[in-house]
Design an enzyme around this catalytic site. Structure first.
Site, PDB file in Angstrom:
ATOM      1  N   SER A  46       0.788  -1.162  -0.046  1.00 29.49           N
ATOM      2  CA  SER A  46      -0.061   0.128  -0.026  1.00 29.49           C
ATOM      3  C   SER A  46       0.796   1.254   0.027  1.00 29.49           C
ATOM      4  O   SER A  46       0.308   2.289  -0.694  1.00 29.49           O
ATOM      5  CB  SER A  46      -1.024  -0.070   1.174  1.00 29.49           C
ATOM      6  OG  SER A  46      -0.426  -0.252   2.368  1.00 29.49           O
ATOM      7  N   HIS A  70      -5.817  -3.179 -18.226  1.00 28.62           N
ATOM      8  CA  HIS A  70      -5.687  -3.015 -16.856  1.00 28.62           C
ATOM      9  C   HIS A  70      -6.317  -1.906 -16.182  1.00 28.62           C
ATOM     10  O   HIS A  70      -6.412  -0.746 -16.487  1.00 28.62           O
ATOM     11  CB  HIS A  70      -4.034  -2.329 -16.991  1.00 28.62           C
ATOM     12  CG  HIS A  70      -3.088  -3.324 -17.296  1.00 28.62           C
ATOM     13  ND1 HIS A  70      -1.960  -3.952 -16.571  1.00 28.62           N
ATOM     14  CD2 HIS A  70      -2.709  -4.024 -18.705  1.00 28.62           C
ATOM     15  CE1 HIS A  70      -1.473  -5.021 -17.480  1.00 28.62           C
ATOM     16  NE2 HIS A  70      -1.763  -4.813 -18.806  1.00 28.62           N
ATOM     17  N   SER A  79     -12.379  10.796 -28.243  1.00 31.28           N
ATOM     18  CA  SER A  79     -13.710  10.077 -28.829  1.00 31.28           C
ATOM     19  C   SER A  79     -13.837  10.327 -30.239  1.00 31.28           C
ATOM     20  O   SER A  79     -13.960  11.358 -30.739  1.00 31.28           O
ATOM     21  CB  SER A  79     -14.787  10.805 -27.996  1.00 31.28           C
ATOM     22  OG  SER A  79     -15.991  10.170 -28.658  1.00 31.28           O
ATOM     23  N   ALA A  80     -13.802   9.048 -31.004  1.00 28.66           N
ATOM     24  CA  ALA A  80     -13.976   9.131 -32.456  1.00 28.66           C
ATOM     25  C   ALA A  80     -15.597   9.279 -32.930  1.00 28.66           C
ATOM     26  O   ALA A  80     -15.998   9.530 -33.950  1.00 28.66           O
ATOM     27  CB  ALA A  80     -13.569   7.974 -33.101  1.00 28.66           C
ATOM     28  N   ARG A 147     -16.366   5.699 -38.272  1.00 29.41           N
ATOM     29  CA  ARG A 147     -15.068   5.039 -37.781  1.00 29.41           C
ATOM     30  C   ARG A 147     -14.703   3.647 -37.758  1.00 29.41           C
ATOM     31  O   ARG A 147     -13.717   3.042 -37.686  1.00 29.41           O
ATOM     32  CB  ARG A 147     -15.137   5.577 -36.410  1.00 29.41           C
ATOM     33  CG  ARG A 147     -15.967   4.930 -35.587  1.00 29.41           C
ATOM     34  CD  ARG A 147     -15.770   5.221 -34.000  1.00 29.41           C
ATOM     35  NE  ARG A 147     -16.913   4.708 -33.320  1.00 29.41           N
ATOM     36  CZ  ARG A 147     -16.837   5.011 -31.842  1.00 29.41           C
ATOM     37  NH1 ARG A 147     -15.730   5.280 -31.182  1.00 29.41           N
ATOM     38  NH2 ARG A 147     -17.816   4.534 -31.349  1.00 29.41           N
ATOM     39  N   LEU A 164       1.995   3.943  -8.517  1.00 27.26           N
ATOM     40  CA  LEU A 164       2.910   3.166  -8.458  1.00 27.26           C
ATOM     41  C   LEU A 164       3.013   1.701  -8.325  1.00 27.26           C
ATOM     42  O   LEU A 164       3.427   0.903  -8.813  1.00 27.26           O
ATOM     43  CB  LEU A 164       4.051   3.853  -7.549  1.00 27.26           C
ATOM     44  CG  LEU A 164       5.681   3.277  -7.671  1.00 27.26           C
ATOM     45  CD1 LEU A 164       6.238   3.141  -9.285  1.00 27.26           C
ATOM     46  CD2 LEU A 164       6.592   3.796  -6.745  1.00 27.26           C
ATOM     47  N   ARG A 174       4.075  -5.874 -18.922  1.00 31.26           N
ATOM     48  CA  ARG A 174       4.106  -5.602 -20.251  1.00 31.26           C
ATOM     49  C   ARG A 174       5.653  -5.528 -20.705  1.00 31.26           C
ATOM     50  O   ARG A 174       5.778  -4.961 -21.892  1.00 31.26           O
ATOM     51  CB  ARG A 174       3.251  -4.274 -20.665  1.00 31.26           C
ATOM     52  CG  ARG A 174       2.105  -4.441 -20.079  1.00 31.26           C
ATOM     53  CD  ARG A 174       1.448  -5.382 -21.139  1.00 31.26           C
ATOM     54  NE  ARG A 174      -0.271  -5.680 -21.009  1.00 31.26           N
ATOM     55  CZ  ARG A 174      -0.899  -6.547 -21.654  1.00 31.26           C
ATOM     56  NH1 ARG A 174      -0.543  -7.159 -22.584  1.00 31.26           N
ATOM     57  NH2 ARG A 174      -2.285  -6.685 -21.158  1.00 31.26           N
TER      58      ARG A 174
HETATM   59  C1  LIG Z   1       1.465 -11.481 -22.546  1.00 32.22           C
HETATM   60  C2  LIG Z   1      -0.253 -11.462 -22.357  1.00 32.22           C
HETATM   61  C3  LIG Z   1      -1.332 -11.926 -22.985  1.00 32.22           C
HETATM   62  C4  LIG Z   1      -2.605 -11.901 -22.793  1.00 32.22           C
HETATM   63  N1  LIG Z   1      -3.565 -12.516 -23.607  1.00 32.22           N
HETATM   64  C5  LIG Z   1      -4.804 -12.167 -23.399  1.00 32.22           C
HETATM   65  C6  LIG Z   1      -5.836 -12.853 -24.006  1.00 32.22           C
HETATM   66  O1  LIG Z   1      -5.613 -13.721 -25.236  1.00 32.22           O
HETATM   67  N2  LIG Z   1      -7.203 -12.507 -24.007  1.00 32.22           N
HETATM   68  C7  LIG Z   1      -7.652 -11.715 -22.792  1.00 32.22           C
HETATM   69  O2  LIG Z   1      -8.739 -11.417 -22.533  1.00 32.22           O
HETATM   70  N3  LIG Z   1      -6.672 -11.037 -22.088  1.00 32.22           N
HETATM   71  C8  LIG Z   1      -5.383 -11.321 -22.216  1.00 32.22           C
HETATM   72  N4  LIG Z   1      -4.416 -10.654 -21.486  1.00 32.22           N
HETATM   73  C9  LIG Z   1      -4.924  -9.673 -20.531  1.00 32.22           C
HETATM   74  C10 LIG Z   1      -4.775 -10.322 -19.114  1.00 32.22           C
HETATM   75  O3  LIG Z   1      -5.671 -11.255 -19.074  1.00 32.22           O
HETATM   76  C11 LIG Z   1      -5.111  -9.294 -18.106  1.00 32.22           C
HETATM   77  O4  LIG Z   1      -6.561  -8.944 -18.334  1.00 32.22           O
HETATM   78  C12 LIG Z   1      -4.168  -8.066 -18.359  1.00 32.22           C
HETATM   79  O5  LIG Z   1      -3.006  -8.534 -18.276  1.00 32.22           O
HETATM   80  C13 LIG Z   1      -4.627  -7.235 -17.081  1.00 32.22           C
HETATM   81  O6  LIG Z   1      -4.074  -7.676 -16.049  1.00 32.22           O
HETATM   82  P1  LIG Z   1      -4.492  -7.711 -14.425  1.00 32.22           P
HETATM   83  O7  LIG Z   1      -6.037  -8.124 -14.461  1.00 32.22           O
HETATM   84  O8  LIG Z   1      -3.715  -8.432 -13.453  1.00 32.22           O
HETATM   85  O9  LIG Z   1      -4.479  -6.049 -14.236  1.00 32.22           O
HETATM   86  P2  LIG Z   1      -5.283  -4.989 -13.516  1.00 32.22           P
HETATM   87  O10 LIG Z   1      -6.569  -5.091 -14.325  1.00 32.22           O
HETATM   88  O11 LIG Z   1      -4.665  -3.731 -13.590  1.00 32.22           O
HETATM   89  O12 LIG Z   1      -5.499  -5.497 -11.966  1.00 32.22           O
HETATM   90  C14 LIG Z   1      -4.525  -5.554 -11.235  1.00 32.22           C
HETATM   91  C15 LIG Z   1      -4.771  -6.508 -10.156  1.00 32.22           C
HETATM   92  O13 LIG Z   1      -6.249  -6.210  -9.204  1.00 32.22           O
HETATM   93  C16 LIG Z   1      -6.672  -7.444  -9.028  1.00 32.22           C
HETATM   94  N5  LIG Z   1      -8.058  -7.326  -9.778  1.00 32.22           N
HETATM   95  C17 LIG Z   1      -8.699  -6.343 -10.402  1.00 32.22           C
HETATM   96  N6  LIG Z   1      -9.858  -6.474 -11.050  1.00 32.22           N
HETATM   97  C18 LIG Z   1     -10.265  -7.518 -10.241  1.00 32.22           C
HETATM   98  C19 LIG Z   1     -11.281  -8.233 -10.441  1.00 32.22           C
HETATM   99  N7  LIG Z   1     -12.383  -7.817 -11.132  1.00 32.22           N
HETATM  100  N8  LIG Z   1     -11.295  -9.406  -9.659  1.00 32.22           N
HETATM  101  C20 LIG Z   1     -10.457  -9.726  -8.829  1.00 32.22           C
HETATM  102  N9  LIG Z   1      -9.306  -9.268  -8.883  1.00 32.22           N
HETATM  103  C21 LIG Z   1      -9.084  -8.233  -9.460  1.00 32.22           C
HETATM  104  C22 LIG Z   1      -5.875  -8.377  -9.698  1.00 32.22           C
HETATM  105  O14 LIG Z   1      -5.194  -8.870  -8.500  1.00 32.22           O
HETATM  106  C23 LIG Z   1      -5.190  -8.041 -10.794  1.00 32.22           C
HETATM  107  O15 LIG Z   1      -3.961  -8.698 -10.948  1.00 32.22           O
HETATM  108  C24 LIG Z   1      -3.077 -11.014 -21.612  1.00 32.22           C
HETATM  109  C25 LIG Z   1      -2.058  -9.922 -20.870  1.00 32.22           C
HETATM  110  C26 LIG Z   1      -0.752 -10.368 -21.299  1.00 32.22           C
HETATM  111  C27 LIG Z   1       0.307  -9.636 -20.523  1.00 32.22           C
END
Ligand SMILES: Cc1cc2nc3c(=O)[nH]c(=O)nc-3n(C[C@H](O)[C@H](O)[C@H](O)COP(=O)(O)OP(=O)(O)OC[C@H]3O[C@@H](n4cnc5c(N)ncnc54)[C@H](O)[C@@H]3O)c2cc1C
Length: 212
Positions: A46, A70, A79-80, A147, A164, A174
């Site tokens: 945190s 994310h 906005s297009a 669009r 951060l 990424r």
């Molecule tokens: C190499 C790569 C390939 C990918 N390929 C695909 C693909 O083929 N198809 C596809 O759909 N996506 C794909 N993704 C997207 C991936 O599934 C994630 O949606 C994306 O990387 C965002 O990650 P995140 O959810 O950890 O991040 P954030 O959305 O920023 O969330 C950060 C953290 O907060 C928590 N969190 C946020 N929201 C929730 C929630 N609703 N419930 C529980 N915990 C939550 C989790 O701990 C999460 O790790 C890919 C990502 C990468 C890096």
């Protein structure tokens, strides 16, 4: 980088409130660095939320689509529906096209093939899409439907704000070689931009292997 709040010191300060220690106001930098490394290693995350950044990003739609998965960022994108998009689209360099990877279904691998001719076709296809876009607008189509003919390579533009902690998570995913090369370049740029503001935190993320 449009705006930011806080620095390495903000993280140390936020953590020290836990035990009501006096602020050290950055006077003991070695101790702050040790604390920051300890916090990250022990997932006391945190305090890293005490630092926020706002970036202005211009990127092809396919990059923004990956980025906006994310959910812990806040976004505002052009906005297009409101405005016509300028004819700007991403064209990879011939050396960087490669070919479909055989070991990773999502990725690409280097190739000795010359892609110059195909890149010409790619460019023509994008230009044709923009020609149609303008034809539809000239014929009075609403922007929000015209669009739809534009390619994923079209550049869009957004402001994106993140703390951060969540930025570290974004960077770990990424900057990874499994991420698409194009979004990796943006992740590298973000690392470069925040480096002077949170150098100690960045080192802590690297020590733990979260970042390359
Ligand atoms: C190499 C790569 C390939 C990918 N390929 C695909 C693909 O083929 N198809 C596809 O759909 N996506 C794909 N993704 C997207 C991936 O599934 C994630 O949606 C994306 O990387 C965002 O990650 P995140 O959810 O950890 O991040 P954030 O959305 O920023 O969330 C950060 C953290 O907060 C928590 N969190 C946020 N929201 C929730 C929630 N609703 N419930 C529980 N915990 C939550 C989790 O701990 C999460 O790790 C890919 C990502 C990468 C890096």
């Amino acid at each position: 980088l449009i705006d930011h709040q806080g620095s390495d010191l903000s993280v140390a300060r936020a953590a020290r409130v836990s035990y009501e220690a006096a602020w050290r106001a950055g006077k003991d930098v070695g101790s702050d660095a040790k604390l920051i490394r300890y916090l990250w290693t022990h997932e006391h995350t945190s305090p890293f939320e005490a630092v926020t950044f706002t970036f202005e990003v211009k990127a092809p739609i396919f990059v923004l689509r990956q980025w906006q998965r994310h959910r812990t960022w806040s976004y505002n994108e052009v906005s297009a529906r409101y405005t016509e998009l300028p004819e700007e689209f991403y064209v990879p360099s011939a050396e960087n096209v490669g070919e479909q990877a055989t070991k990773n279904k999502q990725g690409r691998q280097p190739s000795a093939l010359d892609r110059t001719g195909e890149l010409f076709s790619y460019r023509i296809a994008c230009e044709a899409a923009f020609d149609t876009y303008r034809e539809l607008l000239d014929a009075g189509w609403p922007r929000e439907l015209a669009r739809n003919v534009l390619p994923l390579a079209t550049y869009s533009h957004m402001f994106a704000t993140v703390n951060l902690r969540n930025l570290a998570h974004f960077l770990s995913l990424r900057l990874d070689p499994h991420a698409q090369w194009e979004i990796q370049q943006y992740a590298k740029a973000l690392t470069f931009l925040i480096g002077p503001i949170v150098p100690v935190c960045l080192d802590a993320f690297r020590i733990n292997g979260e970042l390359p």
